[in-house]
Design a protein around this motif. Structure first.
Motif, PDB file in Angstrom:
ATOM      1  N   ALA A   7      24.178  47.236  42.584  1.00 46.53           N
ATOM      2  CA  ALA A   7      25.792  46.977  42.490  1.00 46.53           C
ATOM      3  C   ALA A   7      26.329  48.360  43.380  1.00 46.53           C
ATOM      4  CB  ALA A   7      26.254  46.570  41.316  1.00 46.53           C
ATOM      5  N   VAL A   8      27.993  47.449  43.884  1.00 39.62           N
ATOM      6  CA  VAL A   8      29.203  47.953  44.469  1.00 39.62           C
ATOM      7  C   VAL A   8      29.863  46.713  44.668  1.00 39.62           C
ATOM      8  CG1 VAL A   8      30.033  49.055  46.785  1.00 39.62           C
ATOM      9  CG2 VAL A   8      27.077  48.626  46.419  1.00 39.62           C
ATOM     10  N   LEU A   9      30.925  47.775  43.635  1.00 45.70           N
ATOM     11  CA  LEU A   9      32.463  46.927  43.756  1.00 45.70           C
ATOM     12  C   LEU A   9      33.496  47.075  44.188  1.00 45.70           C
ATOM     13  CD1 LEU A   9      32.628  44.251  41.453  1.00 45.70           C
ATOM     14  CD2 LEU A   9      33.332  46.292  40.029  1.00 45.70           C
ATOM     15  N   ALA A  10      34.226  46.966  44.669  1.00 44.53           N
ATOM     16  CA  ALA A  10      35.336  47.162  45.520  1.00 44.53           C
ATOM     17  C   ALA A  10      36.469  47.252  43.835  1.00 44.53           C
ATOM     18  CB  ALA A  10      35.756  46.770  46.114  1.00 44.53           C
ATOM     19  N   LEU A  11      37.397  48.429  43.927  1.00 46.25           N
ATOM     20  CA  LEU A  11      37.836  48.524  42.907  1.00 46.25           C
ATOM     21  C   LEU A  11      39.038  49.774  42.484  1.00 46.25           C
ATOM     22  CD1 LEU A  11      35.571  48.451  39.045  1.00 46.25           C
ATOM     23  CD2 LEU A  11      37.204  46.489  40.087  1.00 46.25           C
ATOM     24  N   PRO A  12      40.395  48.944  42.462  1.00 45.57           N
ATOM     25  CA  PRO A  12      41.253  50.153  42.004  1.00 45.57           C
ATOM     26  C   PRO A  12      40.703  50.810  40.868  1.00 45.57           C
ATOM     27  CG  PRO A  12      42.134  48.035  41.273  1.00 45.57           C
ATOM     28  CD  PRO A  12      40.757  47.269  41.784  1.00 45.57           C
ATOM     29  N   HIS A  13      41.581  52.114  41.578  1.00 40.79           N
ATOM     30  CA  HIS A  13      41.676  52.612  40.121  1.00 40.79           C
ATOM     31  C   HIS A  13      42.214  52.583  38.208  1.00 40.79           C
ATOM     32  CE1 HIS A  13      41.238  55.709  37.004  1.00 40.79           C
ATOM     33  NE2 HIS A  13      41.551  57.075  38.442  1.00 40.79           N
ATOM     34  N   PRO A  14      42.163  52.437  37.410  1.00 37.69           N
ATOM     35  CA  PRO A  14      42.297  51.548  36.287  1.00 37.69           C
ATOM     36  C   PRO A  14      43.076  52.283  35.844  1.00 37.69           C
ATOM     37  CG  PRO A  14      40.662  52.278  35.686  1.00 37.69           C
ATOM     38  CD  PRO A  14      40.912  52.877  37.003  1.00 37.69           C
ATOM     39  N   VAL A  15      44.579  51.401  35.709  1.00 36.56           N
ATOM     40  CA  VAL A  15      45.882  53.035  34.489  1.00 36.56           C
ATOM     41  C   VAL A  15      45.322  51.629  33.377  1.00 36.56           C
ATOM     42  CG1 VAL A  15      48.141  52.116  34.785  1.00 36.56           C
ATOM     43  CG2 VAL A  15      46.797  52.158  37.253  1.00 36.56           C
ATOM     44  N   ASP A  16      45.943  52.695  32.901  1.00 38.89           N
ATOM     45  CA  ASP A  16      46.524  52.910  30.645  1.00 38.89           C
ATOM     46  C   ASP A  16      48.052  51.937  30.489  1.00 38.89           C
ATOM     47  OD1 ASP A  16      45.607  52.474  28.636  1.00 38.89           O
ATOM     48  OD2 ASP A  16      46.006  54.785  28.610  1.00 38.89           O
ATOM     49  N   ALA A  17      47.170  50.888  30.452  1.00 35.93           N
ATOM     50  CA  ALA A  17      49.126  50.765  30.244  1.00 35.93           C
ATOM     51  C   ALA A  17      49.913  50.975  28.883  1.00 35.93           C
ATOM     52  CB  ALA A  17      49.267  48.816  29.900  1.00 35.93           C
ATOM     53  N   GLU A  18      48.470  51.674  28.224  1.00 33.52           N
ATOM     54  CA  GLU A  18      49.241  52.003  26.557  1.00 33.52           C
ATOM     55  C   GLU A  18      50.190  53.290  27.393  1.00 33.52           C
ATOM     56  OE1 GLU A  18      46.749  52.729  24.369  1.00 33.52           O
ATOM     57  OE2 GLU A  18      45.759  50.378  24.182  1.00 33.52           O
TER      58      GLU A  18
ATOM     59  N   ARG B  92      50.181  45.181  35.908  1.00 27.62           N
ATOM     60  CA  ARG B  92      49.331  45.983  34.308  1.00 27.62           C
ATOM     61  C   ARG B  92      48.218  45.095  34.517  1.00 27.62           C
ATOM     62  NH1 ARG B  92      53.823  48.467  30.324  1.00 27.62           N
ATOM     63  NH2 ARG B  92      55.491  49.147  32.165  1.00 27.62           N
ATOM     64  N   ARG B  93      48.761  43.491  34.693  1.00 27.60           N
ATOM     65  CA  ARG B  93      47.526  42.351  34.014  1.00 27.60           C
ATOM     66  C   ARG B  93      46.664  42.580  34.953  1.00 27.60           C
ATOM     67  NH1 ARG B  93      45.160  38.595  36.297  1.00 27.60           N
ATOM     68  NH2 ARG B  93      46.429  38.180  37.654  1.00 27.60           N
ATOM     69  N   ARG B  94      46.797  43.006  36.397  1.00 28.65           N
ATOM     70  CA  ARG B  94      45.658  43.350  37.708  1.00 28.65           C
ATOM     71  C   ARG B  94      44.350  45.098  37.705  1.00 28.65           C
ATOM     72  NH1 ARG B  94      47.169  41.693  43.340  1.00 28.65           N
ATOM     73  NH2 ARG B  94      47.821  39.889  42.513  1.00 28.65           N
ATOM     74  N   PHE B  95      45.465  45.681  36.762  1.00 30.17           N
ATOM     75  CA  PHE B  95      44.886  46.816  37.494  1.00 30.17           C
ATOM     76  C   PHE B  95      44.611  47.667  36.004  1.00 30.17           C
ATOM     77  CE2 PHE B  95      48.136  46.713  41.453  1.00 30.17           C
ATOM     78  CZ  PHE B  95      47.222  46.652  42.015  1.00 30.17           C
ATOM     79  N   GLY B  96      44.963  47.045  34.573  1.00 32.35           N
ATOM     80  CA  GLY B  96      45.003  47.542  33.588  1.00 32.35           C
ATOM     81  C   GLY B  96      43.590  47.483  33.536  1.00 32.35           C
ATOM     82  N   THR B  97      43.246  48.494  31.643  1.00 27.41           N
ATOM     83  CA  THR B  97      42.160  49.265  31.454  1.00 27.41           C
ATOM     84  C   THR B  97      40.869  47.798  31.222  1.00 27.41           C
ATOM     85  OG1 THR B  97      42.758  49.712  29.828  1.00 27.41           O
ATOM     86  CG2 THR B  97      42.365  51.295  31.291  1.00 27.41           C
TER      87      THR B  97
END
Length: 304
Positions: free
Chosen positions: A139-150, A269-274
């Motif tokens: 599987a190949v997934l185009a994802l932004p880097h997650p951002v730790d909202a905490e 934060r909702r879109r890029f959160g962990t």
């Protein structure tokens, strides 16, 4: 679900955030390739280190040959399987994933997932290697880097653009500094309220806290890079981003409410959160395992 996440010497940035995102949906083993160990060595494996507080976090010293490094990683995968049970999926990150990942997946007899979302690759050889990684991935997934909202600060109550001066934050870098300075000079000639603020992330937690504080209190963040992780941080702090018309940035920032800082921060934060990134990883992991099971069933039927 048990996942082994591989990190190369070139990244990705902030691997802890990736581990947190994957950890929301799976038991994660983290293996980082490093030039020298900073963790206590694993008994019997002098080239590998293990975190005494997080026993599923490892380091492995890179060897002169890529396949030798892959064999060292394979030894850690066997150790983990012997101690805690079989691993289900390998997870590597493009464009910094090692070209030996397909070999490693075959040797371990488990599928691998590839996430992409960094800067575009330059050079024919680099693109050819990336193509091989993509072809062999389950599987190949185009994802932004997650951002730790905490880890993010509260969004300060402030009026943007209507205050004086208007702070434009940039991260200095040799590759794009000239372009940023000339762009700011042109903007300043049109609006004398603009003030340039050069920010950067120093090593350690304090450096990150200071960077996020500066982003949260800036009026704009400007970048000339096709992909800039600090731009995601800025969006999650409620700070609008001005950047090039690059697909990675445009896709990340599409349809975000720039005119309202609190709403911008909440949506980013909702879109890029962990948790959000973890949910998409869960789908990729499940698809990879389902495909591997189907392949194994087909092979067994053929032998019968």
């Amino acid at each position: 679900m048990r996942v082994a996440m591989l990190f190369g010497p070139a990244g990705p940035q902030r691997p802890v955030d990736w581990l947190k995102a994957a950890g929301t949906v799976a038991d994660v083993v983290g293996i980082a390739s490093v030039p020298a160990l900073s963790l206590p060595p694993v008994p019997g494996l002098p080239y590998a280190g293990r975190d005494p507080e997080l026993p599923h976090r490892y380091e492995v010293v890179t060897a002169a040959g890529q396949h030798l490094t892959a064999r060292r990683i394979m030894a850690l995968l066997r150790l983990e399987a012997a101690e805690c049970g079989r691993l289900d999926v390998l997870h590597a990150h493009a464009p910094c994933a090692d070209v030996t990942v397909p070999w490693l997946a075959r040797a371990a007899r488990i599928p691998y997932v590839l996430t992409t979302g960094g800067p575009p690759l330059l050079g024919r050889l680099a693109r050819r290697r990336a193509a091989r990684l993509h072809e062999s991935a389950a599987a190949v997934l185009a994802l932004p880097h997650p951002v730790d909202a905490e880890a993010l600060p509260r969004v300060p109550a402030r009026a943007r653009i209507h205050q004086d001066p208007v702070r434009v934050a940039v991260t200095g870098g040799a590759e794009d500094w000239d372009e940023l300075v000339h762009a700011f000079a042109e903007a300043h000639a049109r609006d004398a309220r603009l003030r340039l603020q050069v920010i950067g992330e120093l090593p350690g937690p304090r450096g990150r806290d200071e960077l996020l504080h500066d982003l949260a209190h800036a009026d704009l963040f400007a970048t000339a890079r096709a992909w800039d992780l600090t731009a995601l941080d800025a969006l999650c702090c409620g700070t609008p981003v001005v950047g090039p018309d690059a697909p990675a940035l445009v896709q990340a920032a599409a349809a975000l409410p720039y005119h309202r800082p609190a709403a911008l921060a909440a949506e980013a934060r909702r879109r890029f959160g962990t948790a959000a990134v973890g949910a998409r990883l869960a789908t990729a992991y499940a698809e990879a395992c389902a495909g591997a099971y189907a392949d194994a069933s087909a092979s067994a039927s053929g032998r019968a």
